[in-house]
Every structure is written in structure tokens, then in C-alpha cells.
Design an enzyme around this catalytic site. Structure first.
Site, PDB file in Angstrom:
ATOM      1  N   TYR A 156      51.097  43.646  41.863  1.00  0.00           N
ATOM      2  CA  TYR A 156      50.143  42.372  42.082  1.00  0.00           C
ATOM      3  C   TYR A 156      49.637  42.291  43.557  1.00  0.00           C
ATOM      4  CZ  TYR A 156      48.493  37.402  42.260  1.00  0.00           C
ATOM      5  OH  TYR A 156      47.753  36.296  42.397  1.00  0.00           O
ATOM      6  N   LYS A 160      46.018  42.927  45.447  1.00  0.00           N
ATOM      7  CA  LYS A 160      45.236  41.820  46.455  1.00  0.00           C
ATOM      8  C   LYS A 160      45.121  42.621  47.614  1.00  0.00           C
ATOM      9  CE  LYS A 160      45.200  38.657  43.109  1.00  0.00           C
ATOM     10  NZ  LYS A 160      43.814  38.274  42.759  1.00  0.00           N
TER      11      LYS A 160
HETATM   12  P1  NAD Z   1      45.107  31.570  35.523  1.00  0.00           P
HETATM   13  O1  NAD Z   1      45.911  32.650  34.861  1.00  0.00           O
HETATM   14  O2  NAD Z   1      45.342  30.321  35.292  1.00  0.00           O
HETATM   15  O3  NAD Z   1      43.687  31.864  35.362  1.00  0.00           O
HETATM   16  C1  NAD Z   1      43.117  33.347  35.370  1.00  0.00           C
HETATM   17  C2  NAD Z   1      42.068  33.200  34.515  1.00  0.00           C
HETATM   18  O4  NAD Z   1      41.286  34.759  34.488  1.00  0.00           O
HETATM   19  C3  NAD Z   1      42.435  33.062  32.837  1.00  0.00           C
HETATM   20  O5  NAD Z   1      41.403  32.212  32.445  1.00  0.00           O
HETATM   21  C4  NAD Z   1      42.425  34.429  32.225  1.00  0.00           C
HETATM   22  O6  NAD Z   1      42.019  34.479  31.027  1.00  0.00           O
HETATM   23  C5  NAD Z   1      41.056  35.317  33.202  1.00  0.00           C
HETATM   24  N1  NAD Z   1      41.134  36.459  33.014  1.00  0.00           N
HETATM   25  C6  NAD Z   1      42.280  37.355  32.967  1.00  0.00           C
HETATM   26  N2  NAD Z   1      41.757  38.625  32.844  1.00  0.00           N
HETATM   27  C7  NAD Z   1      40.631  38.664  32.535  1.00  0.00           C
HETATM   28  C8  NAD Z   1      39.538  39.504  32.441  1.00  0.00           C
HETATM   29  N3  NAD Z   1      39.692  40.797  32.460  1.00  0.00           N
HETATM   30  N4  NAD Z   1      38.247  39.338  32.495  1.00  0.00           N
HETATM   31  C9  NAD Z   1      37.935  38.108  32.223  1.00  0.00           C
HETATM   32  N5  NAD Z   1      38.753  37.078  32.684  1.00  0.00           N
HETATM   33  C10 NAD Z   1      40.110  37.149  32.622  1.00  0.00           C
HETATM   34  O7  NAD Z   1      45.132  32.100  37.166  1.00  0.00           O
HETATM   35  P2  NAD Z   1      44.972  31.255  38.645  1.00  0.00           P
HETATM   36  O8  NAD Z   1      46.286  30.547  38.923  1.00  0.00           O
HETATM   37  O9  NAD Z   1      43.906  30.333  38.280  1.00  0.00           O
HETATM   38  O10 NAD Z   1      44.551  32.305  39.417  1.00  0.00           O
HETATM   39  C11 NAD Z   1      43.069  32.625  39.545  1.00  0.00           C
HETATM   40  C12 NAD Z   1      42.830  33.551  40.457  1.00  0.00           C
HETATM   41  O11 NAD Z   1      43.589  33.260  41.869  1.00  0.00           O
HETATM   42  C13 NAD Z   1      43.660  34.954  40.217  1.00  0.00           C
HETATM   43  O12 NAD Z   1      43.135  36.265  40.831  1.00  0.00           O
HETATM   44  C14 NAD Z   1      44.978  34.963  40.852  1.00  0.00           C
HETATM   45  O13 NAD Z   1      45.355  36.258  41.205  1.00  0.00           O
HETATM   46  C15 NAD Z   1      44.566  34.190  42.310  1.00  0.00           C
HETATM   47  N6  NAD Z   1      45.950  33.693  42.865  1.00  0.00           N
HETATM   48  C16 NAD Z   1      46.411  32.507  42.314  1.00  0.00           C
HETATM   49  C17 NAD Z   1      47.637  32.085  42.803  1.00  0.00           C
HETATM   50  C18 NAD Z   1      48.362  30.830  42.336  1.00  0.00           C
HETATM   51  O14 NAD Z   1      49.443  30.450  42.979  1.00  0.00           O
HETATM   52  N7  NAD Z   1      47.907  30.297  41.239  1.00  0.00           N
HETATM   53  C19 NAD Z   1      47.811  32.408  44.182  1.00  0.00           C
HETATM   54  C20 NAD Z   1      47.238  33.517  44.716  1.00  0.00           C
HETATM   55  C21 NAD Z   1      46.206  34.000  44.042  1.00  0.00           C
END
Ligand code: NAD
Length: 248
Positions: A156, A160
Site C-alpha cells: 500500500y 501511494k
Molecule cells: P473505501 O474502501 O471506503 O472506498 C474505496 C472505494 O473504491 C470503494 O467504493 C471501492 O469499491 C472502490 N474501488 C476499489 N477498487 C476499485 C476499482 N478497481 N475501480 C473502481 N472502484 C474501486 O475507502 P476510503 O477509506 O473511502 O478510501 C478512499 C481513498 O482514500 C483510497 O484511495 C484510500 O487508499 C485513500 N486513503 C484512505 C484513508 C483512510 O484512512 N480511510 C487514508 C489514506 C488514504
């Protein structure tokens, strides 16, 4: 003041979590929203209705961001349906956490493919229209662990960190065409992605954060709004931490 009036935005992976919050905030600022998900489930139908009720146009597309052909045909459909692409939010992402000793090659590749390749796929797909328009804002969802690393998340954090390099190179290449590209590096944001850690762990995290709380999807949506709008017209090539001071 509506900051995104009449702009067309693509948001990947927006049926829940951070992507959904971005879609709702952008719609309230007058943007037309093309959002994607892996399947057309109830979440998508409800969100589509909710967004359209803001008086803007919103369509949910089924599209796998990690697939190059899917991304090309998504951009084509959005241009046909909306006429332009002004903002691209590369939000889709997954985790498959494990210590390196236990991490399989498949889990390493899957995380790179979804998190990093999706950013390449969608950026390539939207580039032609943005170059023609001579404007665009691309926002890539990175993470603080892409900046500092994290034990148990080698795949991961590598994906990133790769996004951050891609963001800076894209900004350097496309700045002269008025296309901006920035990353957001969220810290610990409470969504379905992080809920697997359990309430005790989540509460414990909050105590180690200078602002003494975990982030909400809306905290990330607010910074996305700034980067999508003309308020940030002199900001490009940056990685902006949204982490309550976790990474300083
Ligand atoms: P989440 O899992 O709630 O949502 C991610 C969404 O992406 C889901 O709806 C999933 O179905 C969709 N997805 C996954 N693979 C896909 C694909 N190949 N094509 C289209 N859609 C796809 O996650 P989140 O927490 O809302 O995270 C959103 C973004 O923020 C991600 O990139 C995550 O890495 C990043 N992020 C999140 C956090 C956190 O603490 N939640 C921290 C840092 C970064």
C-alpha cells in the site's frame, strides 16, 4: 458561493467513503458528477438520486479503474454524456495489509494495480480532452503512509509513494497547458476501509494524533474542493497532508 459551477468531475470509487463525500460536496458546489464503482448496487442508485436532487447532473458508471480499456471507454462516455472533463479525482483504492514475510505476490500486485495503475489509466484517458480545453485539475488520493511508510503495508505505501511521484511528474509535464495535478495524503480517516481495525484500535489512534481525533471523509472532501476549484489555481505538484498533524 458555488466553487465548481458547471464543471464536470470524474470521481473513481465513489459509492462510499471518501469518494462519496467528495461527490456530495462537489455537487453542492454546482459540479456535474460522473462517479464510478465496480458494480451498480443500491449505494450507487441512492447516491445518483441524492446528487441529482441538488439540481446538477450525476451519473454512476460501472468501471474498473485498474483496467485501461475500461478507463478509456469511461472517459469517452463522460464526454458524450457531459461534454467536458474539468476535474479528475483518482480516489479508488484498496488495502491488502500483511507483514512482508506473509505478503503474497498476488496481494502486492493487486494493490499496485488498483491504487497506482488506476491513476495512470484515468489520467491518460482524460488527458486529450483536458489538453484540448487547455485546463484541468487532477487530484490523486495518496496517503501519509506513502510519505513515511508503515509496517504491514509495504504494498500500500509503495503504491501511494508511486502516486506522489506520478503527481509531481504530471504537474511538471502539463503545467504549461494549465493542467494542474496534486495529491492528497489523508491520515487516519474513519470509513469502511478503516472500520475493519475495530473500535478500540480506532479510538487509540485518535489519542496519538495532535488534533486528538480521527479524520472524517468530509475533512478530505474539503481539501479536494479547494484543489478542484480555481481557489487553488497557483497550486500544482503538491502532496497535501490531511492528517490532523499526524505527519509533521
Ligand atoms: P473505501 O474502501 O471506503 O472506498 C474505496 C472505494 O473504491 C470503494 O467504493 C471501492 O469499491 C472502490 N474501488 C476499489 N477498487 C476499485 C476499482 N478497481 N475501480 C473502481 N472502484 C474501486 O475507502 P476510503 O477509506 O473511502 O478510501 C478512499 C481513498 O482514500 C483510497 O484511495 C484510500 O487508499 C485513500 N486513503 C484512505 C484513508 C483512510 O484512512 N480511510 C487514508 C489514506 C488514504
Amino acid at each position: 458561493m458555488k466553487l465548481l459551477k458547471n464543471k464536470t468531475v470524474i470521481i473513481t470509487g465513489a459509492s462510499r467513503g471518501i469518494g462519496k463525500s467528495i461527490a456530495k460536496l462537489f455537487a453542492s458546489h454546482g459540479a456535474n458528477i460522473a462517479f464510478t464503482s465496480l458494480k451498480r448496487d443500491e449505494n450507487v442508485i441512492i447516491l445518483e438520486k441524492e446528487l441529482n436532487s441538488c439540481g446538477i447532473k450525476a451519473i454512476g458508471y460501472v468501471s474498473d479503474a485498474s483496467n485501461f480499456e475500461d478507463s478509456l471507454s469511461l472517459a469517452e462516455s463522460v464526454i458524450n454524456d457531459f461534454g467536458s472533463i474539468d476535474v479528475l479525482v483518482n480516489n479508488a483504492g484498496i488495502t491488502k495489509d500483511n507483514l512482508l514475510m506473509r505478503m503474497s505476490e498476488d496481494d502486492f500486485n493487486a494493490v499496485m494495480q488498483v491504487n497506482m495503475n488506476s491513476v495512470f489509466n484515468l489520467t491518460k484517458a482524460c488527458l486529450k480532452i483536458m489538453l484540448k480545453q487547455r485546463s484541468g485539475s487532477i487530484i490523486n488520493m495518496s496517503s501519509v503512509v506513502g510519505v513515511k511508510g508503515n509496517a504491514g503495508q509495504a504494498n500500500y505505501s509503495a503504491s501511494k509513494a508511486a502516486i506522489n511521484g506520478f503527481t509531481k511528474s504530471t504537474a511538471l509535464e502539463l503545467g504549461s497547458r494549465n493542467i494542474r495535478c496534486n495529491s492528497i495524503a489523508p491520515g487516519f480517516i474513519e470509513t469502511e476501509m478503516t472500520s475493519a481495525l475495530g473500535k478500540d484500535k480506532i479510538d487509540e489512534w485518535a489519542q496519538s494524533i495532535p488534533l486528538r481525533r480521527n479524520g472524517s471523509p468530509n475533512d478530505v472532501a474539503n481539501v479536494s474542493l479547494f484543489l478542484a476549484s480555481d481557489m487553488s489555481s497557483y497550486v500544482t505538484g503538491q502532496v497535501i497532508n490531511v492528517c490532523g498533524g499526524m505527519l509533521t
